[in-house]
Design an enzyme around this catalytic site. Structure first.
Site, PDB file in Angstrom:
ATOM      1  N   ASP A  74      -6.760   1.459   8.660  1.00  0.00           N
ATOM      2  CA  ASP A  74      -6.522   2.303   7.491  1.00  0.00           C
ATOM      3  C   ASP A  74      -7.125   3.703   7.637  1.00  0.00           C
ATOM      4  O   ASP A  74      -7.903   4.149   6.785  1.00  0.00           O
ATOM      5  CB  ASP A  74      -7.065   1.636   6.213  1.00  0.00           C
ATOM      6  CG  ASP A  74      -6.492   0.262   5.970  1.00  0.00           C
ATOM      7  OD1 ASP A  74      -5.504  -0.088   6.621  1.00  0.00           O
ATOM      8  OD2 ASP A  74      -7.055  -0.478   5.130  1.00  0.00           O
ATOM      9  N   TRP A  95      -4.233  -9.435  -4.249  1.00  0.00           N
ATOM     10  CA  TRP A  95      -3.946 -10.414  -3.207  1.00  0.00           C
ATOM     11  C   TRP A  95      -4.161 -11.846  -3.662  1.00  0.00           C
ATOM     12  O   TRP A  95      -3.686 -12.787  -3.019  1.00  0.00           O
ATOM     13  CB  TRP A  95      -4.769 -10.121  -1.957  1.00  0.00           C
ATOM     14  CG  TRP A  95      -4.220  -8.979  -1.157  1.00  0.00           C
ATOM     15  CD1 TRP A  95      -4.811  -7.773  -0.931  1.00  0.00           C
ATOM     16  CD2 TRP A  95      -2.948  -8.915  -0.491  1.00  0.00           C
ATOM     17  NE1 TRP A  95      -3.991  -6.968  -0.168  1.00  0.00           N
ATOM     18  CE2 TRP A  95      -2.849  -7.647   0.119  1.00  0.00           C
ATOM     19  CE3 TRP A  95      -1.887  -9.813  -0.355  1.00  0.00           C
ATOM     20  CZ2 TRP A  95      -1.725  -7.264   0.853  1.00  0.00           C
ATOM     21  CZ3 TRP A  95      -0.775  -9.419   0.384  1.00  0.00           C
ATOM     22  CH2 TRP A  95      -0.703  -8.165   0.976  1.00  0.00           C
ATOM     23  N   ASP A 109       0.773  -1.239   0.000  1.00  0.00           N
ATOM     24  CA  ASP A 109       0.000   0.000   0.000  1.00  0.00           C
ATOM     25  C   ASP A 109       0.810   1.299   0.000  1.00  0.00           C
ATOM     26  O   ASP A 109       1.632   1.530   0.901  1.00  0.00           O
ATOM     27  CB  ASP A 109      -0.877   0.075   1.246  1.00  0.00           C
ATOM     28  CG  ASP A 109      -1.840  -1.073   1.390  1.00  0.00           C
ATOM     29  OD1 ASP A 109      -1.713  -2.057   0.656  1.00  0.00           O
ATOM     30  OD2 ASP A 109      -2.718  -0.984   2.264  1.00  0.00           O
TER      31      ASP A 109
END
Length: 569
Positions: free
Chosen positions: A230, A369, A108
């Site tokens: 997040d 992913w 990220d």
């Protein structure tokens, strides 16, 4: 977001700590040297910012304080000032102009901010991958949002007993509301220990090169849920406070704070059909054509229920300072490819008033992913960060949508352009493209008449046995990318081999703007849609073309090599 070996299931190594290699020490004196014309552009705009007093200001009732001025390489930058030769010791899969660490794991990105004359970006990094746990924030700087220089780890994992460092956001606290001084950089991040996620605060007084831990961490303790992470923080000047959006499983929670340290829950936004929501965003924009305003709530999500994979989903709607109300239940998606995840966006504080809300920048983690741990690379793992793109609002059939194009600064990395005159692609045969790339990193622009029927296919890295195909299906009205025939396809899951499509509005001309690098292809289309994909082509830069059923008139075709940027140099 959850990261590989991040301790989500209590699987930390015995020592529970990671050391900081000397090579990761921040080096403020080290910088990527851009072409002279780009540096000049940077100085002009930074000076302008200083004159109007913009450091990380606000463009409206709730604007991101980490926005960045638009300083980009000029399109006339001389190719002689750039290098187009890949280092001999590079992994063949290492990108030439995309950001990666020198080694180990990347995922990220964290939203960039502007301080001390540079843009500051962080990304999640695990120096212990694949044998050890946890990510930390790795720091990169840029003067143009296109070429990045790795500085080293800025926020380290396993230093305060609360676990590793996951995704969050950093803001420039221009007024010193948090108590660390005016202009301090304040980072709100998720820390995870033994599967428990909490929000911690770190602050920097040297423009984000080094961070100290707030002694009151965690500033938000876990309320007893699994997914709570997040934090994305923006400034609400209208109410003299900060706003946070937090990813909480199938919902997004909204919180407010006067000082970045104490947070109060105010509302939520719930979706149960998009899997695990991660990496949220909240911002206001204006359509420059119609003048329509909207707020946008976004998150990285799973689009499997609608035949997609994971990506950046968003809703337009209204924000009243405490609650977001969507215009439509169904989300829109910024990118139609398989590998545009954990995206961040930011605006430009060198602009003022409504003009500041007409355009944003964005970049994302190029990976998925479903296969992130399986990508064939020897020197590092986890993919790369995307090219920075510009996003704008566009009204289509009464509904506002985000549209993308490569950031203007990308043009400054182009070498000498090869062009071909208008010509016709006859149906049936697979033929070499009229001009060919000289390297594996290049930009290709193609405009062609929409075929009367069938498909037109551009086969990238065509060895005869393997290729990646970018094309247009006239019957279905979609652009597409397929990597089912690339070198990695046979050992990858179905998610990798699935053809990805982007519906195209009716029109007589099909336009492709394609950024190809070792390991990725980013396809920008004439209507502002895009397809971002990681790829694993064979050892060839050859491009071939095919029309399946009808002659196709090519109006224009050009290819330019892209400069090789070593972020660790």
């Amino acid at each position: 977001m959850t990261t590989p070996l991040s301790g989500a299931h209590g699987d930390e190594p015995d020592d529970g700590r990671a050391t900081r290699p000397d090579a990761q020490t921040p080096a403020r004196a080290r910088r990527w040297v851009l072409p002279v014309i780009a540096v000049a552009a940077t100085l002009v705009v930074v000076a302008a910012i200083a004159v109007v007093g913009i450091v990380a200001g606000d463009a409206g009732p709730t604007a991101t304080p980490t926005a960045t001025p638009s300083v980009t390489p000029n399109a006339t930058a001389s190719p002689d000032a750039l290098s187009f030769e890949r280092p001999a010791d590079w992994d063949p899969a290492r990108p030439g102009f995309h950001l990666t660490p020198e080694a180990h794991w990347i995922n990220d990105p964290q939203r960039p901010f502007f301080a001390g004359g540079l843009w500051h970006l962080y990304y999640l990094y695990n120096a212990d991958y694949p044998d050890g746990n946890g990510t930390e924030w790795y720091h990169a700087t840029s003067s143009d949002l296109v070429t990045w220089h790795n500085e080293g780890v800025a926020i380290e994992k396993y230093r305060n007993g609360l676990g590793d460092i996951l995704t969050g956001s950093a803001v420039v606290d221009t007024t010193g509301s948090a108590g660390f001084g005016a202009g301090a950089v304040v980072a709100l991040v998720t820390q995870q220990d033994d599967g428990v996620q909490r929000q911690s605060l770190f602050y920097s007084t040297d423009d984000g090169y080094t961070f100290a831990e707030y002694d009151g961490n965690p500033v938000m303790d876990n309320p007893g849920v699994v997914d709570w992470r997040d934090p994305k923080v923006i400034r609400d000047e209208a109410h003299d406070r900060w706003v946070m959006v937090l990813a909480e499983g199938a919902r997004l929670g909204f919180y407010t704070s006067p000082d970045l340290r104490s947070w109060t829950y105010v509302s939520d936004f719930v979706r149960d059909d998009l899997g695990l929501l991660e990496c949220p965003d909240l911002f206001e924009m204006i359509d420059p054509e119609s003048g329509r305003r909207t707020w946008i709530l976004a998150a990285s999500a799973d689009g499997a229920a609608s035949g997609r994979t994971t990506g950046f989903a968003y809703w337009t709607g209204t924000w009243d300072g405490e609650r977001f109300t969507a215009d439509d239940a169904d989300p829109l998606w910024l990118d139609d490819g398989a590998d545009f995840y954990a995206a961040v966006t930011w605006d430009n504080p060198s602009r003022t008033g409504d003009d500041r809300l007409t355009e944003r920048s964005a970049l994302a983690w190029m990976n998925n992913w479903a296969y992130a741990r399986d990508l064939p690379a020897d020197q590092w793992q986890g993919g790369a960060l995307s090219t920075t793109r510009t996003i704008v609002l566009d009204e289509v059939d009464g509904r506002l949508r985000l549209r993308s194009r490569p950031a203007d600064g990308v043009r400054g990395l182009e070498g000498a352009v090869q062009s071909a005159p208008a010509h016709v692609i006859e149906p049936g045969a697979i033929a070499p493209l009229a001009v060919q790339p000289a390297t594996s990193s290049y930009r290709m622009r193609v405009s062609l008449d929409r075929p009367a029927s069938g498909e037109v296919r551009l086969r990238l890295a065509d060895t005869g046995d393997s290729s990646v195909t970018v094309g247009f299906d006239s019957d279905a009205g979609v652009a597409f990318v397929t990597r089912a025939d690339d070198d990695a396809a046979d050992r990858m899951p179905d998610t990798y081999r699935t053809v990805r499509t982007s519906a195209q509005t009716a029109g007589d001309i099909v336009r492709f703007d394609i950024l190809v690098d070792a390991g990725s292809v980013e396809v920008f289309l004439g209507d502002g849609s895009s397809l971002t994909m990681v790829i694993h082509p064979g050892d060839s830069s050859r491009v071939t073309v095919e029309s399946t059923s009808a002659p196709v008139q090519v109006q224009s075709l050009s290819i330019a090599p892209m400069a090789i940027i070593d972020p660790n140099d």
